[in-house]
Design a protein around this motif. Structure first.
Motif, short mmCIF file in Angstrom:
data_model
loop_
_atom_site.label_atom_id
_atom_site.label_comp_id
_atom_site.label_asym_id
_atom_site.label_seq_id
_atom_site.Cartn_x
_atom_site.Cartn_y
_atom_site.Cartn_z
N PRO A 70 62.40 172.83 61.00
CA PRO A 70 62.51 174.08 61.75
C PRO A 70 61.37 174.33 62.73
N ARG A 71 60.18 173.80 62.42
CA ARG A 71 59.03 174.12 63.29
C ARG A 71 59.07 173.42 64.64
N VAL A 72 59.88 172.39 64.78
CA VAL A 72 59.88 171.67 66.05
C VAL A 72 61.19 171.85 66.82
N GLN A 73 61.83 173.01 66.64
CA GLN A 73 63.11 173.22 67.33
C GLN A 73 62.92 174.07 68.59
N GLY A 74 63.82 173.86 69.55
CA GLY A 74 63.66 174.49 70.85
C GLY A 74 64.30 175.86 70.94
N ASN A 75 63.91 176.61 71.97
CA ASN A 75 64.52 177.92 72.20
C ASN A 75 64.94 178.10 73.66
N LEU A 76 65.25 176.97 74.32
CA LEU A 76 65.74 177.05 75.70
C LEU A 76 67.25 177.25 75.74
#
Ligand code: HEC
Length: 147
Positions: A70-76
């Motif tokens: 979860p810590r390396v997921q994007g929000n674009l």
């Protein structure tokens, strides 16, 4: 990574559109006669590993998903949670194969496109980012994401 950015800026071509239409046709045929698929149906477990692997699908560069780290997921981009409730298999396949056929301004890479790739490493010339089988696998995985 750089290659992906360049690929993302590739314009949609008539050839790519034809490929998407063929994929859709394949899907329609597949729904009517399961045994006559050109490729075996997608495997959701393989699809999940394509989506979460930062060397292969790179989906989590832009999206979050109820999988992976979860810590390396994007929000674009919108979360993939519930993607299987929002879209049919045909729609999911079209999106992944050629996101710009749905939104011409999309920053999402067209994963089946091989057209107009400039300045890519020699190993990538003529290669789509994902094979038809890998796209089927990703579609099968996304269909499990229901809400
Ligand atoms: C460079 C960023 C980027 C990457 C990488 C990317 N996407 Fe997208 N994706 C987007 C954006 C932005 C949207 C929103 C629609 C648009 O702008 O085209 C989107 C939309 C979607 C949607 C529709 C969302 C919904 O609400 O149902 C799905 C499904 C999807 N992407 C799946 C994927 C998958 C699977 C991968 C990897 C194989 C991937 N995306 C890789 C940026 C990206």
């Amino acid at each position: 990574m750089v290659n992906l950015g360049l690929r993302a800026s590739v314009a949609m071509s008539a050839r790519t559109l034809a490929a998407v239409l063929l994929l859709q046709l394949g899907d329609a045929i597949g729904e009517n006669s399961q045994n006559q698929l050109a490729t075996p149906p997608g495997d959701a477990a393989r699809g999940e590993s394509i989506v979460t692997n930062r060397q292969v699908g790179l989906c989590l560069l832009c999206h979050s998903a109820p999988a992976g780290e979860p810590r390396v997921q994007g929000n674009l981009a919108p979360s993939l949670a519930g993607a299987g409730s929002r879209s049919s298999a045909v729609q999911l396949r079209q999106r992944i194969a050629n996101a710009r056929s749905i939104n011409p301004d999309s920053i999402m890479p067209s994963y089946s496109s091989t057209d107009g790739l400039n300045r890519v490493a020699p190993a990538w010339v003529g290669q789509p980012i994902l094979s038809p089988q890998q796209i089927d696998d990703v579609v099968a995985y996304l269909q499990t994401l229901r809400e």
